[in-house]
Design a protein around this motif. Structure first.
Motif, PDB file in Angstrom:
ATOM      1  N   VAL A 350      72.625  79.012  66.626  1.00  0.00           N
ATOM      2  CA  VAL A 350      72.612  79.954  65.509  1.00  0.00           C
ATOM      3  C   VAL A 350      72.143  79.253  64.234  1.00  0.00           C
ATOM      4  CG1 VAL A 350      74.001  81.528  64.134  1.00  0.00           C
ATOM      5  CG2 VAL A 350      74.460  81.290  66.572  1.00  0.00           C
ATOM      6  N   ALA A 351      72.572  78.011  64.027  1.00  0.00           N
ATOM      7  CA  ALA A 351      72.170  77.262  62.842  1.00  0.00           C
ATOM      8  C   ALA A 351      70.666  77.006  62.828  1.00  0.00           C
ATOM      9  CB  ALA A 351      72.941  75.946  62.763  1.00  0.00           C
ATOM     10  N   VAL A 352      70.103  76.652  63.988  1.00  0.00           N
ATOM     11  CA  VAL A 352      68.657  76.425  64.062  1.00  0.00           C
ATOM     12  C   VAL A 352      67.902  77.707  63.710  1.00  0.00           C
ATOM     13  CG1 VAL A 352      66.754  75.932  65.639  1.00  0.00           C
ATOM     14  CG2 VAL A 352      68.819  74.532  65.708  1.00  0.00           C
ATOM     15  N   ALA A 353      68.349  78.842  64.262  1.00  0.00           N
ATOM     16  CA  ALA A 353      67.693  80.112  63.957  1.00  0.00           C
ATOM     17  C   ALA A 353      67.789  80.429  62.465  1.00  0.00           C
ATOM     18  CB  ALA A 353      68.324  81.230  64.781  1.00  0.00           C
ATOM     19  N   ALA A 354      68.947  80.188  61.863  1.00  0.00           N
ATOM     20  CA  ALA A 354      69.104  80.455  60.433  1.00  0.00           C
ATOM     21  C   ALA A 354      68.197  79.553  59.601  1.00  0.00           C
ATOM     22  CB  ALA A 354      70.563  80.263  60.029  1.00  0.00           C
ATOM     23  N   ILE A 355      68.082  78.294  59.988  1.00  0.00           N
ATOM     24  CA  ILE A 355      67.205  77.371  59.249  1.00  0.00           C
ATOM     25  C   ILE A 355      65.762  77.850  59.297  1.00  0.00           C
ATOM     26  CG2 ILE A 355      66.246  75.033  59.264  1.00  0.00           C
ATOM     27  CD1 ILE A 355      69.002  74.075  60.254  1.00  0.00           C
ATOM     28  N   VAL A 356      65.299  78.260  60.488  1.00  0.00           N
ATOM     29  CA  VAL A 356      63.916  78.715  60.631  1.00  0.00           C
ATOM     30  C   VAL A 356      63.663  79.946  59.764  1.00  0.00           C
ATOM     31  CG1 VAL A 356      62.225  79.634  62.255  1.00  0.00           C
ATOM     32  CG2 VAL A 356      63.673  77.727  62.933  1.00  0.00           C
ATOM     33  N   VAL A 357      64.586  80.912  59.810  1.00  0.00           N
ATOM     34  CA  VAL A 357      64.410  82.137  59.025  1.00  0.00           C
ATOM     35  C   VAL A 357      64.401  81.825  57.531  1.00  0.00           C
ATOM     36  CG1 VAL A 357      65.446  84.352  58.437  1.00  0.00           C
ATOM     37  CG2 VAL A 357      65.387  83.610  60.808  1.00  0.00           C
ATOM     38  N   LEU A 358      65.304  80.968  57.073  1.00  0.00           N
ATOM     39  CA  LEU A 358      65.354  80.634  55.643  1.00  0.00           C
ATOM     40  C   LEU A 358      64.118  79.869  55.204  1.00  0.00           C
ATOM     41  CD1 LEU A 358      69.118  79.634  55.263  1.00  0.00           C
ATOM     42  CD2 LEU A 358      68.008  81.725  54.474  1.00  0.00           C
ATOM     43  N   LEU A 359      63.572  79.024  56.081  1.00  0.00           N
ATOM     44  CA  LEU A 359      62.353  78.309  55.723  1.00  0.00           C
ATOM     45  C   LEU A 359      61.164  79.258  55.614  1.00  0.00           C
ATOM     46  CD1 LEU A 359      62.639  75.069  57.908  1.00  0.00           C
ATOM     47  CD2 LEU A 359      62.975  75.285  55.442  1.00  0.00           C
ATOM     48  N   LEU A 360      61.105  80.259  56.518  1.00  0.00           N
ATOM     49  CA  LEU A 360      59.981  81.192  56.507  1.00  0.00           C
ATOM     50  C   LEU A 360      60.117  82.227  55.387  1.00  0.00           C
ATOM     51  CD1 LEU A 360      59.548  81.851  60.338  1.00  0.00           C
ATOM     52  CD2 LEU A 360      58.109  80.437  58.868  1.00  0.00           C
ATOM     53  N   ARG A 361      61.315  82.794  55.238  1.00  0.00           N
ATOM     54  CA  ARG A 361      61.544  83.855  54.260  1.00  0.00           C
ATOM     55  C   ARG A 361      62.876  83.622  53.555  1.00  0.00           C
ATOM     56  NH1 ARG A 361      58.443  88.670  55.062  1.00  0.00           N
ATOM     57  NH2 ARG A 361      57.196  88.655  56.979  1.00  0.00           N
ATOM     58  N   PRO A 362      62.934  82.762  52.577  1.00  0.00           N
ATOM     59  CA  PRO A 362      64.221  82.523  51.902  1.00  0.00           C
ATOM     60  C   PRO A 362      64.790  83.764  51.237  1.00  0.00           C
ATOM     61  CG  PRO A 362      62.408  81.443  50.746  1.00  0.00           C
ATOM     62  CD  PRO A 362      61.863  81.899  52.051  1.00  0.00           C
ATOM     63  N   GLU A 363      63.922  84.726  50.863  1.00  0.00           N
ATOM     64  CA  GLU A 363      64.423  85.944  50.223  1.00  0.00           C
ATOM     65  C   GLU A 363      65.214  86.818  51.187  1.00  0.00           C
ATOM     66  OE1 GLU A 363      60.347  87.049  51.862  1.00  0.00           O
ATOM     67  OE2 GLU A 363      61.310  85.316  50.916  1.00  0.00           O
ATOM     68  N   ALA A 364      65.082  86.561  52.502  1.00  0.00           N
ATOM     69  CA  ALA A 364      65.836  87.348  53.481  1.00  0.00           C
ATOM     70  C   ALA A 364      67.336  87.157  53.326  1.00  0.00           C
ATOM     71  CB  ALA A 364      65.409  86.968  54.898  1.00  0.00           C
ATOM     72  N   LEU A 365      67.756  86.056  52.711  1.00  0.00           N
ATOM     73  CA  LEU A 365      69.183  85.790  52.522  1.00  0.00           C
ATOM     74  C   LEU A 365      69.873  86.922  51.777  1.00  0.00           C
ATOM     75  CD1 LEU A 365      71.597  83.709  52.545  1.00  0.00           C
ATOM     76  CD2 LEU A 365      70.766  82.977  50.307  1.00  0.00           C
ATOM     77  N   LEU A 366      69.160  87.594  50.878  1.00  0.00           N
ATOM     78  CA  LEU A 366      69.765  88.620  50.047  1.00  0.00           C
ATOM     79  C   LEU A 366      69.864  89.962  50.740  1.00  0.00           C
ATOM     80  CD1 LEU A 366      67.863  87.830  46.727  1.00  0.00           C
ATOM     81  CD2 LEU A 366      70.037  86.893  47.519  1.00  0.00           C
ATOM     82  N   GLY A 367      69.198  90.128  51.868  1.00  0.00           N
ATOM     83  CA  GLY A 367      69.156  91.419  52.527  1.00  0.00           C
ATOM     84  C   GLY A 367      70.316  91.643  53.470  1.00  0.00           C
ATOM     85  N   PRO A 368      70.709  92.900  53.682  1.00  0.00           N
ATOM     86  CA  PRO A 368      71.804  93.189  54.613  1.00  0.00           C
ATOM     87  C   PRO A 368      71.467  92.823  56.046  1.00  0.00           C
ATOM     88  CG  PRO A 368      70.714  95.219  53.911  1.00  0.00           C
ATOM     89  CD  PRO A 368      70.173  94.124  53.059  1.00  0.00           C
TER      90      PRO A 368
END
Length: 688
Positions: A350-368
């Motif tokens: 799960v951590a690896v997936a979260a790192i990849v998503v945050l690297l690609l789209r850091p703005e996704a953190l704010l979305g539901p």
């Protein structure tokens, strides 16, 4: 002197649980960047990048575990700030700086529907009259109303032209609310608007790029699916296969939301997991039927590779939105773990997936989507890991049923705070609806979608679509039945900006931290919910246009208008935790405060006289407001000096306004500009 050795011992005790904190530190830095009220200068960002590099170099050269871990956490947090800043500047595109009316021309690159069920068209390669290429928005989105609403959707990739209204993306509808300016910035959406005249096709779809071909294929698949499966069933099928929600009615959407089944519409982790899992099982069990393949070929790895390809194809077919990208990343990490003979699902995965998503789209953190997806996945991994290590086991026949019940319950509880905070609603029978629907989605809908895809080249796709339609009809029936139950849904007010971060941090401590100190997450969660319950809503809300005023009463918020500014009114009521309609909220105003002999709409709250006037005639001769508040949607000719005035000129620079009235009559005024700040995506004019 005893504190430092104790801290070192605590850090050493977390050796096996440190990696999941990497995306947490990145997310912390990203959150810090987005919470700033000003845009950091490039020199500051470069300084932070250099500092992060220096800290990483120090950790590498002088590795002392107790010293390296907090230093590495600080460096990763700084990296999050730098990453978010780089992304915000990288996606930068011109934004329209004024209201525009005139010809609009562009290429169709997106089709969807608004909350009012109007067809919306997203255009690129935009041409607007009297605007230079340097200031031309990269993308615009127009809604079709009036005569344009009767037209069919244009062909993907076609160039269209019409005459319409455009304006810059608006700020929050209230201070602290959802910032559409920021959302549009990362979509490269420089203007939004509408047209009431027919849309003309100026040129058919020509040579397409890769995105254009994918978009055209998606729309073609959606059209074929809806041609065979009419009504909401076809719209549902198009949503889960091609990511096109334009064919499902607002009534069906309301039922799905009220029953907590709306997540089945979004192509996210559930769909991607079901699809890749089904393809993996199909390839694996099909291959082992051939003895020599089962003996000499790594069937498990090959099945995972084929499932990965299927997941990638599904990602492209669905349109590649943020939720689907996130789901594909998580599925890809799990499948790669299968190919490498690693544990498929763990907190590290799960951590690896979260790192990849945050690297690609850091703005996704704010979305539901990001928050709910990783909340559910993290909770499920933690709970099933605890059950795997438990000394007792359920009978084999009960394990599939218990897995569905546990997964639905855990995912529902984990996502409930985020869903309530973002959508202001709690579905009380969501667990029942999911227990009745999710197994059908996994055992009938998704397999039949794969079957229809395999049979399509032979002209037999209708076999799979028919079976798929039965499953979707059942899900829609469950949604309608559950949503009609008494008290199926309740509404909650919006929390403050600190509530969700505290809940998240507390839950992560409970899940990731080793030892009894994990219980320190409980006070954080309790504090967050206490802040949520005790939060007060503003006494007065003023729309950024001056066209709507909302005043809090004992019966709920009273609105100055029964019609108009519907989007703002709906959001205000939802943020109050009020499920009522705008007309009912206006009835409170009319029943309690209207003064027939006074010009405008007059209210009195905590001793403050609030007057709302609309129209040029009323603005030309404003009434006396006796040291109260005067709000107008038109420029006031003779500005009164005996009251506080909110006119379009001031509201355009400040955005929406929230007012809290103290017992002594003092006013605490907060504007949308105060809470959103002056950022790179902001489009605030100069203050008057």
């Amino acid at each position: 002197m005893r504190v430092l050795p104790w801290l070192a011992a605590q850090i050493h005790g977390q050796r096996s649980a440190l990696f999941p904190w990497v995306p947490v530190c990145l997310a912390l830095g990203i959150g810090i960047y987005f919470s700033l009220l000003w845009e950091p200068k490039p020199t500051v960002i470069w300084a932070l990048a250099v500092l992060a590099t220096v800290l990483l170099g120090v950790v590498y050269r002088t590795w002392r575990f107790a010293f390296a871990v907090p230093t590495l956490g600080i460096a990763l947090t700084l990296c999050g700030v730098v990453l978010a800043s780089w992304r915000a500047h990288d996606v930068g595109a011109p934004v329209l700086g004024w209201r525009y009316y005139g010809p609009i021309e562009g290429r169709v690159v997106g089709l969807d529907r608004s909350a009012s069920d109007a067809l919306r068209i997203t255009l690129d390669q935009v041409r607007l009259a009297r605007i230079s290429p340097a200031r031309m928005p990269e993308r615009v989105r127009i809604s079709l109303h009036g005569a344009a609403a009767d037209q069919s959707a244009p062909e993907p990739g076609a160039r269209i032209m019409t005459t319409g209204h455009l304006s810059p993306p608006n700020g929050p509808v209230e201070p602290g609310g959802f910032d559409f300016q920021r959302h549009a910035w990362f979509l490269k959406l420089g203007a939004v608007g509408y047209t009431r005249v027919p849309v003309l096709v100026s040129a058919p779809a020509g040579t397409r790029d890769v995105r254009g071909w994918i978009f055209a294929i998606r729309m073609q698949v959606s059209e074929q699916v809806r041609a065979y499966l009419p009504g909401d069933v076809g719209g549902f099928a198009a949503a889960v296969t091609a990511g096109d929600r334009s064919g499902i009615s607002q009534e069906a959407l309301r039922d799905l939301r009220a029953s907590n089944l709306a997540h089945l519409l979004a192509i996210s982790g559930l769909h991607m997991g079901l699809l890749t899992g089904f393809v993996f099982a199909l390839v694996r069990f099909g291959a082992v039927l051939i003895p020599w393949i089962a003996l000499y070929v790594p069937v498990r790895s090959i099945a995972a590779f084929v499932a990965l390809i299927a997941g990638g194809a599904y990602l492209m077919l669905s349109g590649g939105n943020v939720a689907t990208e996130r789901a594909f990343v998580m599925a890809a990490v799990a499948l790669c773990a299968v190919m490498l003979n690693r544990r498929v699902m763990s907190l590290r995965t799960v951590a690896v997936a979260a790192i990849v998503v945050l690297l690609l789209r850091p703005e996704a953190l704010l979305g539901p989507g990001f928050q709910m997806s990783f909340a559910a996945t993290t909770a499920l991994v933690a709970v099933f890991a605890a059950l795997r290590d438990a000394p007792w086991r359920l009978p084999r026949l009960l394990q599939p049923v218990s897995a569905v019940v546990i997964s639905s319950g855990v995912a529902g509880l984990a996502t409930a705070p985020f869903a309530a905070a973002h959508f202001n609603a709690v579905a009380h029978y969501g667990l029942i609806a999911n227990l009745l629907s999710v197994p059908v989605m996994g055992t009938l809908v998704v397999p039949c979608a794969v079957l229809a895809t395999l049979l399509a080249p032979f002209g037999l796709a209708h076999i799979g679509l028919s079976l798929m339609g039965w499953g979707l009809e059942w899900i829609l029936f469950v949604a309608g039945f559950v949503s009609d139950l008494p008290r199926a849904r309740s509404f909650v007010p919006s929390p403050s900006q600190w509530v969700l971060p505290l809940i998240t941090l507390g839950a992560l401590c409970l899940i990731i931290w080793n030892g009894r100190w994990r219980l320190m997450g409980l006070p954080l969660i309790v504090t967050a919910f206490t802040m949520w319950v005790s939060a007060d809503r503003p006494d007065v809300l003023i729309a950024d246009s001056g066209g709507l005023v909302g005043v809090m009463t004992d019966e709920g918020r009273a609105l100055s208008k029964a019609r108009g500014a519907g989007f703002v009114a709906t959001n205000w009521l939802e943020n109050d935790g009020d499920s009522g309609a705008q007309a009912a909220a206006h009835a409170r105003w009319m029943g309690a405060w209207v003064q027939p002999d006074a010009p405008g709409q007059v209210a009195r709250v905590a001793g403050q006289r609030i007057t709302h006037i609309t129209g040029k005639k009323a603005a030309a001769s404003p009434p006396p407001c006796d040291a109260g508040l005067l709000i107008s949607n038109q420029k006031i000719a003779d500005m009164p000096r005996t009251c506080r005035v909110f006119s379009p000129e001031s509201l355009r620079a400040t955005g929406a306004v929230a007012i809290e009235i103290a017992r002594d009559g003092g006013l605490k005024i907060t504007t949308a500009r105060d809470t959103a700040g002056d950022r790179i995506w902001s489009n605030w004019p100069e203050r008057p």
